[in-house]
Design a protein around this motif. Sequence first.
Motif, PDB file in Angstrom:
ATOM      1  N   GLY A 141      49.891  38.948  61.805  1.00 56.86           N
ATOM      2  CA  GLY A 141      51.136  38.901  61.029  1.00 56.86           C
ATOM      3  C   GLY A 141      50.854  38.784  59.540  1.00 56.86           C
ATOM      4  N   THR A 142      49.893  37.955  59.194  1.00 52.21           N
ATOM      5  CA  THR A 142      49.498  37.806  57.793  1.00 52.21           C
ATOM      6  C   THR A 142      48.926  39.119  57.251  1.00 52.21           C
ATOM      7  OG1 THR A 142      49.076  35.452  58.097  1.00 52.21           O
ATOM      8  CG2 THR A 142      48.017  36.501  56.210  1.00 52.21           C
TER       9      THR A 142
ATOM     10  N   ALA B 299      59.859  43.292  57.466  1.00 51.98           N
ATOM     11  CA  ALA B 299      59.736  41.838  57.629  1.00 51.98           C
ATOM     12  C   ALA B 299      59.872  41.453  59.101  1.00 51.98           C
ATOM     13  CB  ALA B 299      60.786  41.122  56.782  1.00 51.98           C
TER      14      ALA B 299
ATOM     15  N   ALA C  11      51.722  41.508  56.357  1.00 53.33           N
ATOM     16  CA  ALA C  11      52.657  41.074  55.307  1.00 53.33           C
ATOM     17  C   ALA C  11      52.648  41.961  54.060  1.00 53.33           C
ATOM     18  CB  ALA C  11      52.403  39.618  54.939  1.00 53.33           C
TER      19      ALA C  11
ATOM     20  N   ALA D 220      55.333  44.683  54.298  1.00 51.30           N
ATOM     21  CA  ALA D 220      56.706  44.219  54.062  1.00 51.30           C
ATOM     22  C   ALA D 220      56.936  43.924  52.582  1.00 51.30           C
ATOM     23  CB  ALA D 220      56.991  42.975  54.910  1.00 51.30           C
ATOM     24  N   LEU D 221      55.936  43.360  51.926  1.00 44.41           N
ATOM     25  CA  LEU D 221      56.067  43.076  50.494  1.00 44.41           C
ATOM     26  C   LEU D 221      56.199  44.367  49.686  1.00 44.41           C
ATOM     27  CD1 LEU D 221      53.479  40.189  50.152  1.00 44.41           C
ATOM     28  CD2 LEU D 221      55.978  40.010  50.035  1.00 44.41           C
TER      29      LEU D 221
ATOM     30  N   VAL E  38      56.609  42.068  60.783  1.00 47.45           N
ATOM     31  CA  VAL E  38      55.674  40.978  60.472  1.00 47.45           C
ATOM     32  C   VAL E  38      55.974  39.781  61.374  1.00 47.45           C
ATOM     33  CG1 VAL E  38      54.957  39.303  58.705  1.00 47.45           C
ATOM     34  CG2 VAL E  38      55.246  41.723  58.101  1.00 47.45           C
ATOM     35  N   ARG E  39      57.242  39.442  61.516  1.00 50.43           N
ATOM     36  CA  ARG E  39      57.640  38.315  62.368  1.00 50.43           C
ATOM     37  C   ARG E  39      57.214  38.542  63.811  1.00 50.43           C
ATOM     38  NH1 ARG E  39      61.340  37.537  66.054  1.00 50.43           N
ATOM     39  NH2 ARG E  39      62.321  39.553  65.672  1.00 50.43           N
TER      40      ARG E  39
END
Length: 162
Positions: free
Chosen positions: A135-136, A121, A139, A142-143, A124-125
């Motif tokens: 970043g999208t 995460a 994601a 991270a998910l 991603v940030r």
Amino acid sequence: MSIRTATLAGTAIATTATAVAGSIATDPSSGWYRRLRKPPFQPPSSVFPIVWTALYADLAAISAVALDGLDKRSRPAERRRYRQALAANLLLNAGWSWLFWRGRRPWLAAAECAVLAASSADLVRRTARVSPAAGTALAPYALWCSFATVLTTAIARRNPGR
């Protein structure tokens, strides 16, 4: 954003090394793993290599985008911190396989996986600060790491003492 070949080669080598290190430790056909009680939401074993290959490719490409974006903005300290965060994330990623599969320590692997999810995460940030679109795109990694934490914890709960 364009990606320099050298940057992409570096991130591709790093993610490939992570994939290889994790694969060496992974053995879904082991008797130990087959005897574990798994939750009903456990995906079939064949799903994992497909998902991880796509996620590693995404991580390599998007990290290269972020690193080149930081370089182009003349932010060497931020670039260095991003590289350190990526390296830590990749070590955590490969480390999970060794804790779970070789160490046969589901609870320890679950705790480590929670740190991996937080690290993912954070990547991603950091990436979104350079490029919201990148970043999208990162994601899903991270998910999936968060899902892996839930799954590993569920396996650990169903198998006390293993």
